[in-house]
Design an enzyme around this catalytic site. Structure first.
Site, PDB file in Angstrom:
ATOM      1  N   GLY A  32     -20.007   2.928  -2.335  1.00  0.00           N
ATOM      2  CA  GLY A  32     -21.317   2.846  -1.696  1.00  0.00           C
ATOM      3  C   GLY A  32     -22.485   3.067  -2.634  1.00  0.00           C
ATOM      4  CE  LYS A  58      -4.546   0.766   0.325  1.00  0.00           C
ATOM      5  NZ  LYS A  58      -5.623  -0.027  -0.292  1.00  0.00           N
ATOM      6  N   GLY A 114     -20.190   7.031  -1.541  1.00  0.00           N
ATOM      7  CA  GLY A 114     -19.316   7.630  -2.539  1.00  0.00           C
ATOM      8  C   GLY A 114     -18.921   6.641  -3.594  1.00  0.00           C
TER       9      GLY A 114
END
EC number: 1.4.1.23
Length: 358
Positions: free
Chosen positions: A193, A88, A190
């Site tokens: 979602g 990440k 967003g």
């Protein structure tokens, strides 16, 4: 304990967040870039995970976040059956204030310097257009636009995978995968979602939403008047008759404050690192709340970007993401057999795969 003992090196080498293969601190003064790339594991293959662009309060907070997120990617990729380890990156700063072409190009050069040990993609604060810029300096970039050889927005399959996890949860708890008539609360509508809401409505669920961004809520309500909105997450988790709670914003949604008042029977959402600290999974189990491990059900996006490396095929990706249903059911079965929470069962399965690879 000295001040140095509380610093970054202590976090890397001595805390529960440690065990990473490599952590790279990146700075480009000309563009203002400050970033951290964390490679947790390459046991299964090159580390794969997105780049988060976020205004962290401190550098220490950024490091803690990237370590948690990269570790989670190792488990996510293992459970998704991908030949990738976990990595990440975080870029420190407000993307609306400091994001620029030069900054993204500088970041791409840092990723490229790792020679393929880390493959990046989109995350909170970064988008397809950003990955197109990063890719100009780095071949190990996914989440690009179709015009630039990529797969586009990975949130589509992320939402689809979460929906499959919900169906599996319903099958396990109520004996029927259909969500028709079930009340589902979605916190955060967003990127992911709002796609999840579409799946839920198509399946006949009653949907309640909330989001800190009023425009995101209004977009849903304008298109779907049957959807109900509440003021905030505090109100959502207390909603009477809630069957499923879907945290789809930032992590830490399940904590010592939220779990005791949660009315839902199931938690299944897209957010990463939903458990605020170890032990929360047991608190959920003690309240007979079924938890679908976040890194299992939200793996649709990483399945998509991983496929981009071999020549993207949406149907192939969707078929693989649909198996999240079976994987989630298998975790619930393992949890019951071993007498442990589903989160612990998922960890055991993922750790076994990584161990076998080593």
């Amino acid at each position: 304990m000295t001040e140095a003992d509380n610093g970054v090196l202590h976090t890397l080498f001595h805390s529960d967040q440690g065990g990473h293969e490599q952590v790279v601190l990146c700075q480009d003064r000309a563009s203002g870039l400050k970033a951290v790339i964390a490679i947790h594991s390459t046991a299964l293959g090159p580390a794969l995970g997105g780049t988060r662009f976020y205004p962290y309060a401190t550098e220490e907070e950024a490091v803690a976040d990237v370590l948690n997120l990269s570790r989670g990617m190792s488990y996510k990729n293992a459970m998704a059956g991908l030949d990738h380890g976990g990595g990440k990156a975080v870029i420190i700063g407000d993307p609306e204030q400091i994001k620029s072409e030069d900054l993204l190009l500088a970041f791409g050069r840092f990723v490229a310097s790792l020679g393929g040990r880390y493959v990046t993609a989109c995350d909170v604060g970064t988008y397809v257009a950003d990955m197109d810029v990063v890719a100009r300096e780095c071949r190990w970039t996914t989440g690009r636009s179709p015009e630039n050889g990529g797969a586009g927005d990975s949130s589509v399959l992320t939402a689809f995978g979460v929906f499959q996890g919900m169906r599996a949860s319903a099958e396990h708890l109520w004996g029927d995968p259909s969500l028709r008539g079930r009340k589902v609360g979605v916190a955060g509508v967003g990127k992911v979602g709002h796609h999840l809401v579409e799946h839920l409505l198509e399946d006949g669920a009653d949907v309640v939403i909330t989001d800190v961004r009023e425009e995101s809520v209004n977009r849903i309500l304008h298109k779907h008047p049957s959807v109900t909105a509440v003021a905030d997450t505090e109100a959502l988790i207390r909603t009477e008759g809630l069957d499923i709670y879907a945290p789809c914003a930032l992590g830490g949604a399940l904590n010592d404050d939220s779990v005791p008042v949660l009315t839902a029977k199931v938690v299944c959402g897209a957010a990463n690192n939903q458990l605020a600290h170890p032990g929360v999974e047991k608190d959920l189990a003690d309240r007979s709340i079924l938890y679908a491990p976040d890194y299992v059900v939200n793996a649709g996006g990483v399945i998509q970007v991983a496929d981009e490396l071999r020549g993207f095929d949406f149907d192939r990706c969707k078929a693989k993401a649909s198996k999240i249903f079976d994987t989630t059911l298998a975790i619930f079965t393992r949890a019951k057999e071993d007498g442990i929470p589903p989160a612990a069962a998922a960890d055991r399965i993922a750790e076994q795969r990584m161990s076998d690879a080593r």
